[in-house]
Design a protein around this motif. Structure first.
Motif, PDB file in Angstrom:
ATOM      1  N   LEU A  64       0.835  -1.204   0.000  1.00 40.15           N
ATOM      2  CA  LEU A  64       0.000   0.000   0.000  1.00 40.15           C
ATOM      3  C   LEU A  64       0.866   1.249   0.000  1.00 40.15           C
ATOM      4  N   SER A  65       1.962   1.244   0.745  1.00 37.04           N
ATOM      5  CA  SER A  65       2.831   2.423   0.745  1.00 37.04           C
ATOM      6  C   SER A  65       3.393   2.670  -0.656  1.00 37.04           C
ATOM      7  N   SER A  66       3.778   1.618  -1.348  1.00 39.00           N
ATOM      8  CA  SER A  66       4.282   1.772  -2.725  1.00 39.00           C
ATOM      9  C   SER A  66       3.190   2.246  -3.670  1.00 39.00           C
ATOM     10  N   GLU A  67       2.005   1.714  -3.482  1.00 40.69           N
ATOM     11  CA  GLU A  67       0.869   2.120  -4.309  1.00 40.69           C
ATOM     12  C   GLU A  67       0.581   3.615  -4.128  1.00 40.69           C
ATOM     13  N   LEU A  68       0.582   4.060  -2.892  1.00 41.72           N
ATOM     14  CA  LEU A  68       0.330   5.479  -2.625  1.00 41.72           C
ATOM     15  C   LEU A  68       1.462   6.343  -3.175  1.00 41.72           C
ATOM     16  N   TRP A  69       2.682   5.879  -3.041  1.00 43.24           N
ATOM     17  CA  TRP A  69       3.839   6.654  -3.488  1.00 43.24           C
ATOM     18  C   TRP A  69       3.900   6.759  -5.008  1.00 43.24           C
ATOM     19  N   SER A  70       3.305   5.807  -5.715  1.00 40.08           N
ATOM     20  CA  SER A  70       3.459   5.712  -7.164  1.00 40.08           C
ATOM     21  C   SER A  70       2.969   6.940  -7.924  1.00 40.08           C
ATOM     22  N   ALA A  71       2.020   7.675  -7.383  1.00 39.27           N
ATOM     23  CA  ALA A  71       1.536   8.894  -8.036  1.00 39.27           C
ATOM     24  C   ALA A  71       2.271  10.098  -7.441  1.00 39.27           C
TER      25      ALA A  71
END
Length: 161
Positions: A64-71
Motif C-alpha cells: 500500500l505504501s508503494s501504491e500510494l507513493w506511485s503517483a
C-alpha cells in the motif's frame, strides 16, 4: 488500485481544497501535484485505513505504501510515510530498499524529513543482531551515495543508532 489504496485516494481527494492545493504546489515547486488535503486529513485517513482494513500485514502495508507513493501527489506520498510511520515496528531491514526508492523520489524536504525522522531512524534503531548489521551496511552505502537525501538519512540514522 487496491481497495485500501482507492479508499485513501478518494478520501484525500474529498478532503482536498483547490486553494490549498495551489498553495502546496507553489510552495513545493513543480515536481508534485496536490489535492489540497490537510496534514490532519492525511493522518486521519491513514487511521481510518487501519480501522477499516484491520487485516493489513507487513506485505499489505508495504505494498500500500508503494501504491500510494506511485503517483506524484504530495498528500498520497505523505500518506505512504504516515502509513509506514504508524507500522514502523512491523518493518525490517529489508524494507530499507523500498524506503531508499522513496527517498530518491522525495523531491521536497517536506517528504524527505518525515521519512527520515519518523521511519528510517526508528526502524534502524529498533533492529538488533544480524538485521541491524545488514541495516548498518545499507546505511554505509547510503553515506557514500551522490543523492543528498540518502546521505542525510544515513547520517541521521547512524547518529541515533
Amino acid at each position: 488500485m487496491s481497495a485500501a489504496g482507492d479508499f485513501v485516494d478518494s478520501a484525500l481527494r474529498y478532503e482536498g481544497d483547490e486553494y490549498r492545493a495551489d498553495d502546496v504546489r507553489e510552495r513545493l515547486g513543480g515536481g508534485l501535484d496536490s489535492y489540497g488535503a490537510s496534514v490532519g486529513a492525511v493522518r486521519g485517513t491513514i487511521r481510518d485505513v487501519g480501522n477499516r482494513y484491520r487485516d493489513l500485514d507487513h506485505d499489505a502495508i508495504t505494498a500500500l505504501s508503494s501504491e500510494l507513493w506511485s503517483a506524484p501527489v504530495f498528500e498520497r506520498r505523505l500518506a505512504a510515510i504516515v502509513l509506514l510511520q504508524t507500522h514502523v515496528r512491523r518493518l525490517g531491514n529489508a524494507d530499507l530498499t523500498r524506503i531508499e526508492g522513496f527517498l530518491r523520489e522525495a523531491s521536497v524536504e517536506a517528504l524527505a524529513s518525515p521519512l527520515i525522522d519518523d521511519v528510517v531512524r526508528p526502524l534502524v534503531g529498533s533492529l538488533v543482531g544480524p538485521a541491524r548489521t545488514r541495516a548498518l551496511s545499507v546505511l554505509a552505502r547510503w553515506a557514500d551515495d551522490p543523492d543528498p537525501r540518502l546521505r542525510w538519512a544515513a547520517q541521521a540514522a547512524t547518529a541515533s543508532a
